[in-house]
Design a protein around this motif. Sequence first.
Motif, mmCIF file in Angstrom:
data_model
loop_
_atom_site.group_PDB
_atom_site.id
_atom_site.type_symbol
_atom_site.label_atom_id
_atom_site.label_comp_id
_atom_site.label_asym_id
_atom_site.label_seq_id
_atom_site.Cartn_x
_atom_site.Cartn_y
_atom_site.Cartn_z
ATOM 1 N N MET A 73 0.818 -1.217 0.000
ATOM 2 C CA MET A 73 0.000 0.000 0.000
ATOM 3 C C MET A 73 0.856 1.274 0.000
ATOM 4 O O MET A 73 0.447 2.289 -0.547
ATOM 5 C CB MET A 73 -0.940 0.008 1.209
ATOM 6 N N GLU A 74 2.042 1.196 0.589
ATOM 7 C CA GLU A 74 2.921 2.361 0.707
ATOM 8 C C GLU A 74 4.088 2.337 -0.278
ATOM 9 O O GLU A 74 5.007 3.149 -0.173
ATOM 10 C CB GLU A 74 3.467 2.450 2.138
ATOM 11 N N ARG A 75 4.066 1.439 -1.253
ATOM 12 C CA ARG A 75 5.253 1.259 -2.093
ATOM 13 C C ARG A 75 5.636 2.501 -2.892
ATOM 14 O O ARG A 75 6.804 2.778 -3.058
ATOM 15 C CB ARG A 75 5.124 0.021 -2.969
ATOM 16 N N SER A 76 4.651 3.281 -3.352
ATOM 17 C CA SER A 76 4.990 4.513 -4.082
ATOM 18 C C SER A 76 5.786 5.471 -3.207
ATOM 19 O O SER A 76 6.781 6.048 -3.646
ATOM 20 C CB SER A 76 3.724 5.211 -4.582
ATOM 21 N N SER A 77 5.336 5.620 -1.988
ATOM 22 C CA SER A 77 6.026 6.491 -1.039
ATOM 23 C C SER A 77 7.418 5.948 -0.702
ATOM 24 O O SER A 77 8.389 6.702 -0.628
ATOM 25 C CB SER A 77 5.189 6.615 0.231
ATOM 26 N N ILE A 78 7.516 4.629 -0.513
ATOM 27 C CA ILE A 78 8.797 4.005 -0.188
ATOM 28 C C ILE A 78 9.782 4.176 -1.345
ATOM 29 O O ILE A 78 10.953 4.493 -1.129
ATOM 30 C CB ILE A 78 8.602 2.515 0.166
ATOM 31 N N ILE A 79 9.307 4.004 -2.571
ATOM 32 C CA ILE A 79 10.167 4.184 -3.747
ATOM 33 C C ILE A 79 10.719 5.606 -3.790
ATOM 34 O O ILE A 79 11.918 5.814 -3.984
ATOM 35 C CB ILE A 79 9.393 3.854 -5.046
ATOM 36 N N LYS A 80 9.849 6.583 -3.581
ATOM 37 C CA LYS A 80 10.285 7.987 -3.589
ATOM 38 C C LYS A 80 11.319 8.255 -2.502
ATOM 39 O O LYS A 80 12.338 8.906 -2.743
ATOM 40 C CB LYS A 80 9.091 8.923 -3.410
ATOM 41 N N LYS A 81 11.060 7.741 -1.310
ATOM 42 C CA LYS A 81 11.979 7.968 -0.192
ATOM 43 C C LYS A 81 13.335 7.301 -0.430
ATOM 44 O O LYS A 81 14.376 7.893 -0.140
ATOM 45 C CB LYS A 81 11.372 7.455 1.116
ATOM 46 N N LEU A 82 13.317 6.079 -0.962
ATOM 47 C CA LEU A 82 14.583 5.394 -1.245
ATOM 48 C C LEU A 82 15.376 6.144 -2.302
ATOM 49 O O LEU A 82 16.582 6.367 -2.155
ATOM 50 C CB LEU A 82 14.320 3.953 -1.700
ATOM 51 N N ASN A 83 14.713 6.545 -3.384
ATOM 52 C CA ASN A 83 15.407 7.290 -4.441
ATOM 53 C C ASN A 83 15.923 8.627 -3.933
ATOM 54 O O ASN A 83 17.037 9.039 -4.279
ATOM 55 C CB ASN A 83 14.491 7.480 -5.653
ATOM 56 N N ASN A 84 15.142 9.299 -3.093
ATOM 57 C CA ASN A 84 15.599 10.569 -2.511
ATOM 58 C C ASN A 84 16.812 10.364 -1.615
ATOM 59 O O ASN A 84 17.722 11.197 -1.592
ATOM 60 C CB ASN A 84 14.474 11.238 -1.712
ATOM 61 N N GLU A 85 16.833 9.270 -0.895
ATOM 62 C CA GLU A 85 17.961 8.954 -0.018
ATOM 63 C C GLU A 85 19.251 8.793 -0.828
ATOM 64 O O GLU A 85 20.324 9.200 -0.397
ATOM 65 C CB GLU A 85 17.654 7.669 0.767
ATOM 66 N N ILE A 86 19.134 8.216 -2.028
ATOM 67 C CA ILE A 86 20.293 7.992 -2.896
ATOM 68 C C ILE A 86 20.621 9.246 -3.705
ATOM 69 O O ILE A 86 21.760 9.471 -4.072
ATOM 70 C CB ILE A 86 20.032 6.803 -3.858
ATOM 71 N N GLY A 87 19.606 10.050 -3.987
ATOM 72 C CA GLY A 87 19.836 11.284 -4.734
ATOM 73 C C GLY A 87 19.589 11.160 -6.226
ATOM 74 O O GLY A 87 19.881 12.083 -6.988
ATOM 75 N N LYS A 88 19.036 10.031 -6.644
ATOM 76 C CA LYS A 88 18.672 9.846 -8.057
ATOM 77 C C LYS A 88 17.711 8.679 -8.165
ATOM 78 O O LYS A 88 17.552 7.904 -7.217
ATOM 79 C CB LYS A 88 19.904 9.613 -8.922
ATOM 80 N N GLU A 89 17.062 8.565 -9.325
ATOM 81 C CA GLU A 89 16.133 7.463 -9.515
ATOM 82 C C GLU A 89 16.902 6.174 -9.785
ATOM 83 O O GLU A 89 17.527 6.025 -10.816
ATOM 84 C CB GLU A 89 15.170 7.734 -10.661
ATOM 85 N N VAL A 90 16.822 5.261 -8.845
ATOM 86 C CA VAL A 90 17.484 3.973 -8.973
ATOM 87 C C VAL A 90 16.447 2.879 -9.195
ATOM 88 O O VAL A 90 16.660 1.965 -9.970
ATOM 89 C CB VAL A 90 18.339 3.671 -7.722
ATOM 90 N N ILE A 91 15.314 2.982 -8.478
ATOM 91 C CA ILE A 91 14.258 1.993 -8.630
ATOM 92 C C ILE A 91 12.956 2.655 -9.081
ATOM 93 O O ILE A 91 12.716 3.818 -8.782
ATOM 94 C CB ILE A 91 14.021 1.184 -7.340
ATOM 95 N N THR A 92 12.143 1.879 -9.800
ATOM 96 C CA THR A 92 10.846 2.375 -10.258
ATOM 97 C C THR A 92 9.691 1.545 -9.712
ATOM 98 O O THR A 92 8.539 1.929 -9.850
ATOM 99 C CB THR A 92 10.775 2.373 -11.798
ATOM 100 N N ASP A 93 10.010 0.397 -9.103
ATOM 101 C CA ASP A 93 8.967 -0.482 -8.585
ATOM 102 C C ASP A 93 9.529 -1.366 -7.478
ATOM 103 O O ASP A 93 10.740 -1.505 -7.343
ATOM 104 C CB ASP A 93 8.366 -1.346 -9.697
ATOM 105 N N ILE A 94 8.620 -1.939 -6.705
ATOM 106 C CA ILE A 94 8.976 -2.911 -5.673
ATOM 107 C C ILE A 94 8.117 -4.149 -5.902
ATOM 108 O O ILE A 94 6.898 -4.053 -6.043
ATOM 109 C CB ILE A 94 8.723 -2.359 -4.252
ATOM 110 N N ILE A 95 8.761 -5.302 -5.936
ATOM 111 C CA ILE A 95 8.046 -6.572 -6.025
ATOM 112 C C ILE A 95 8.225 -7.292 -4.696
ATOM 113 O O ILE A 95 9.336 -7.475 -4.213
ATOM 114 C CB ILE A 95 8.578 -7.449 -7.182
ATOM 115 N N LEU A 96 7.094 -7.700 -4.122
ATOM 116 C CA LEU A 96 7.092 -8.365 -2.827
ATOM 117 C C LEU A 96 6.845 -9.858 -3.023
ATOM 118 O O LEU A 96 5.984 -10.250 -3.802
ATOM 119 C CB LEU A 96 6.020 -7.762 -1.916
ATOM 120 N N LYS A 97 7.582 -10.657 -2.267
ATOM 121 C CA LYS A 97 7.427 -12.115 -2.358
ATOM 122 C C LYS A 97 7.058 -12.675 -1.009
ATOM 123 O O LYS A 97 7.374 -12.151 0.005
ATOM 124 C CB LYS A 97 8.722 -12.757 -2.853
#
Length: 97
Positions: A73-97
């Motif tokens: 449910m929060e993956r969009s927010s998590i993706i943005k936060k992770l990319n912001n932490e790195i300083g560039k777009e590294v990931i565009t999606d999260i797949i959960l298993k």
Amino acid sequence: MVSSNNDKTIKDVLEQLFKAFGWTEKMDGVRIINAWDKVVGSIIAKHTLNLFVKNKVLHVDVDSSALKNEIFMERSSIIKKLNNEIGKEVITDIILK
């Protein structure tokens, strides 16, 4: 003493080396994985296993279906936060298993 117009910082040299050997994406993936605990918090981090990045997608094994749903449910927010932490777009999606 020899002077050259090719003065480069160590950072510049390392960036060129990483690009030449194709290591940039791998290092970015490692940086994303290292930022995971900080971004999602310790409770969620304790229940996630086997994180890896492939083709701009973060793959995450989760041992709790409730937390898996919360991350989903929060993956969009998590993706943005992770990319912001790195300083560039590294990931565009999260797949959960």
